[in-house]
Design an enzyme around this catalytic site. Structure first.
Site, PDB file in Angstrom:
ATOM      1  N   HIS A   1       0.840  -1.206   0.000  1.00 50.62           N
ATOM      2  CA  HIS A   1       0.000   0.000   0.000  1.00 50.62           C
ATOM      3  C   HIS A   1       0.870   1.248   0.000  1.00 50.62           C
ATOM      4  O   HIS A   1       2.091   1.167   0.163  1.00 50.62           O
ATOM      5  CB  HIS A   1      -0.985  -0.025   1.174  1.00 50.62           C
ATOM      6  CG  HIS A   1      -0.385   0.047   2.531  1.00 50.62           C
ATOM      7  ND1 HIS A   1       0.491  -0.899   3.024  1.00 50.62           N
ATOM      8  CD2 HIS A   1      -0.541   0.948   3.547  1.00 50.62           C
ATOM      9  CE1 HIS A   1       0.828  -0.597   4.267  1.00 50.62           C
ATOM     10  NE2 HIS A   1       0.228   0.547   4.609  1.00 50.62           N
TER      11      HIS A   1
ATOM     12  N   HIS B   1       1.253   3.828   1.993  1.00 50.56           N
ATOM     13  CA  HIS B   1       1.716   4.551   3.181  1.00 50.56           C
ATOM     14  C   HIS B   1       3.248   4.562   3.118  1.00 50.56           C
ATOM     15  O   HIS B   1       3.874   3.568   2.741  1.00 50.56           O
ATOM     16  CB  HIS B   1       1.238   3.878   4.471  1.00 50.56           C
ATOM     17  CG  HIS B   1      -0.177   4.239   4.837  1.00 50.56           C
ATOM     18  ND1 HIS B   1      -0.968   3.455   5.622  1.00 50.56           N
ATOM     19  CD2 HIS B   1      -0.916   5.332   4.505  1.00 50.56           C
ATOM     20  CE1 HIS B   1      -2.163   4.039   5.771  1.00 50.56           C
ATOM     21  NE2 HIS B   1      -2.149   5.176   5.098  1.00 50.56           N
TER      22      HIS B   1
ATOM     23  N   ASP C   1       5.750   4.300   5.063  1.00 50.35           N
ATOM     24  CA  ASP C   1       6.627   3.305   5.705  1.00 50.35           C
ATOM     25  C   ASP C   1       6.655   1.980   4.947  1.00 50.35           C
ATOM     26  O   ASP C   1       7.347   1.045   5.349  1.00 50.35           O
ATOM     27  CB  ASP C   1       6.243   3.084   7.190  1.00 50.35           C
ATOM     28  CG  ASP C   1       4.808   2.634   7.391  1.00 50.35           C
ATOM     29  OD1 ASP C   1       3.947   3.001   6.577  1.00 50.35           O
ATOM     30  OD2 ASP C   1       4.536   1.913   8.371  1.00 50.35           O
ATOM     31  N   HIS C   2       5.935   1.921   3.831  1.00 48.36           N
ATOM     32  CA  HIS C   2       5.956   0.701   3.014  1.00 48.36           C
ATOM     33  C   HIS C   2       6.522   0.923   1.608  1.00 48.36           C
ATOM     34  O   HIS C   2       6.722  -0.030   0.878  1.00 48.36           O
ATOM     35  CB  HIS C   2       4.553   0.084   2.927  1.00 48.36           C
ATOM     36  CG  HIS C   2       4.096  -0.466   4.242  1.00 48.36           C
ATOM     37  ND1 HIS C   2       4.069  -1.811   4.541  1.00 48.36           N
ATOM     38  CD2 HIS C   2       3.703   0.169   5.377  1.00 48.36           C
ATOM     39  CE1 HIS C   2       3.652  -1.986   5.788  1.00 48.36           C
ATOM     40  NE2 HIS C   2       3.427  -0.793   6.316  1.00 48.36           N
TER      41      HIS C   2
ATOM     42  N   HIS D   1      -7.469  -1.768   5.538  1.00 46.09           N
ATOM     43  CA  HIS D   1      -6.582  -0.743   6.099  1.00 46.09           C
ATOM     44  C   HIS D   1      -7.150   0.636   5.743  1.00 46.09           C
ATOM     45  O   HIS D   1      -8.186   0.722   5.095  1.00 46.09           O
ATOM     46  CB  HIS D   1      -5.174  -0.965   5.535  1.00 46.09           C
ATOM     47  CG  HIS D   1      -4.095  -0.252   6.274  1.00 46.09           C
ATOM     48  ND1 HIS D   1      -4.043  -0.149   7.641  1.00 46.09           N
ATOM     49  CD2 HIS D   1      -2.983   0.402   5.821  1.00 46.09           C
ATOM     50  CE1 HIS D   1      -2.966   0.535   7.989  1.00 46.09           C
ATOM     51  NE2 HIS D   1      -2.312   0.893   6.901  1.00 46.09           N
TER      52      HIS D   1
ATOM     53  N   ASP E   1      -0.536  -3.873   5.784  1.00 44.53           N
ATOM     54  CA  ASP E   1      -1.132  -3.636   7.091  1.00 44.53           C
ATOM     55  C   ASP E   1      -2.627  -3.979   7.039  1.00 44.53           C
ATOM     56  O   ASP E   1      -3.259  -3.767   6.005  1.00 44.53           O
ATOM     57  CB  ASP E   1      -0.999  -2.163   7.460  1.00 44.53           C
ATOM     58  CG  ASP E   1       0.452  -1.709   7.624  1.00 44.53           C
ATOM     59  OD1 ASP E   1       1.346  -2.546   7.612  1.00 44.53           O
ATOM     60  OD2 ASP E   1       0.678  -0.490   7.730  1.00 44.53           O
TER      61      ASP E   1
ATOM     62  N   HIS F   1       5.658  -5.269  12.382  1.00 54.84           N
ATOM     63  CA  HIS F   1       5.005  -3.956  12.302  1.00 54.84           C
ATOM     64  C   HIS F   1       4.635  -3.440  13.691  1.00 54.84           C
ATOM     65  O   HIS F   1       3.568  -2.886  13.930  1.00 54.84           O
ATOM     66  CB  HIS F   1       3.755  -4.013  11.386  1.00 54.84           C
ATOM     67  CG  HIS F   1       3.386  -2.678  10.809  1.00 54.84           C
ATOM     68  ND1 HIS F   1       2.459  -1.850  11.384  1.00 54.84           N
ATOM     69  CD2 HIS F   1       3.843  -2.019   9.732  1.00 54.84           C
ATOM     70  CE1 HIS F   1       2.346  -0.747  10.666  1.00 54.84           C
ATOM     71  NE2 HIS F   1       3.185  -0.818   9.648  1.00 54.84           N
TER      72      HIS F   1
HETATM   73 ZN   LIG Z   1      -0.201   1.448   6.616  1.00 50.35          ZN
END
Ligand SMILES: [Zn+2]
Length: 304
Positions: free
Chosen positions: A62, A64, A66-67, A142, A213, A271
């Protein structure tokens, strides 16, 4: 052959000295794959001595940061290293625009074919397949559109039962290929020997399910049923369960429950929220639901 999963980063949100955001390097049946690409992934790949050129497929769950905030840096480095082999990037719709805009404005065009495969289906679907493996999406719950991925080995050829093969004088080396592919053997007199009398079943095909996530989502159980290895996010412990609804994350207990329902062989947690300093609590909590639990940790490798 088999599966080798190396955890590069496994913490949530902001990168810290010893807590890197999500990224994993997966070797499955001779294919080399990167799953998610948080900031600093290329440094972590170097630490693990992963040959960059071998990675041909990157799967992003996804959008976001941090990914995937490490992705443009990694692609840019591939260009500086004069990479020639093609790179396939699978991720949510919009990923092509985000990455190509940065490459365009920084005049960092790549020397290799960069191919995007954008996803927008909310149904599970096969998004990659070759003779060695297949990759299927696992639709997650998510705050933004998110997919997990199920990586499956294809079953290999049957193995020769050499003891029995040696007893049949008419079988020659050039027949081995057909036997491994399941064909019966016909003698000169027309009599037939069953393939099962000459071969043994192939080794078990393994699978790896990556789920991050996501909020607790039992709908995914039929997709990941019986997986050899499951990575399921556990951002919180049950003490912060009140946060899971708004943030769309899971607790360690919920991850354990998914592992139990799906009857997987092993669960890996990750995570983790930065609120927690004692990660062993995640393992203890998940084990109230499911016994075979391991904690993801930067640099740790799981082999099947
Ligand atoms: Zn996320």
């Amino acid at each position: 052959m088999g599966i080798q999963l190396t955890i590069l980063g496994c913490h949530s949100a902001t990168p810290r000295t010893n807590a890197h955001p999500t990224a994993q390097y997966l070797k499955i049946n001779e294919r080399h794959i990167l799953i998610d690409c948080g900031e600093g992934t290329q440094v972590l790949l170097r630490q693990q001595k992963v040959p960059f050129a071998k990675i041909k497929h990157i799967f992003i769950s996804h959008l976001h940061g941090d990914h995937f905030f490490g992705l443009v840096g990694l692609i840019s480095t591939f260009g500086l290293l004069d990479r020639r082999t093609e790179l396939h990037v699978y991720g949510p719709k919009g990923i092509k625009e985000i990455i190509t805009l940065q490459l365009k404005l920084s005049k960092s065009w790549t020397s290799f074919p960069l191919l995007f495969h954008e996803l927008n289906s909310k149904e599970s679907q096969v998004i990659f397949e070759d003779k060695k493996i297949s990759v299927t999406t696992i639709p997650l719950d998510h705050r933004v559109y998110t997919n997990g991925f199920l990586f499956q080995e294809k079953e290999g050829a049957r193995k020769l039962n050499m003891e029995n093969v040696a007893m049949e004088s008419e079988i020659e080396i050039c027949d081995y290929h057909h036997l491994k592919n399941g064909k019966d053997f016909t003698r000169e007199d027309g009599s037939i020997i069953d393939n099962e009398d000459l071969t043994l079943p192939p080794r078990k095909a393994h699978s790896y399910a990556f789920c991050s996530d996501t909020a607790y989502k039992p709908d995914i159980v039929p997709i990941i049923k019986g997986a050899s290895l499951l990575y399921h996010e556990s951002t919180f412990l049950e003490d912060r369960k009140n946060l899971t609804e708004r943030t769309k994350h899971s607790t360690a207990k919920e991850a354990g429950s998914i592992a139990k329902q799906a009857n997987v062989n092993k669960l890996i947690l990750g995570h983790y929220s930065s609120r927690y300093s004692d990660l062993n609590q995640f393992k203890i909590e998940a084990q109230t639901e499911f016994e075979h639990v391991e904690l993801a940790e930067s640099g740790k490798t799981f082999t099947i």
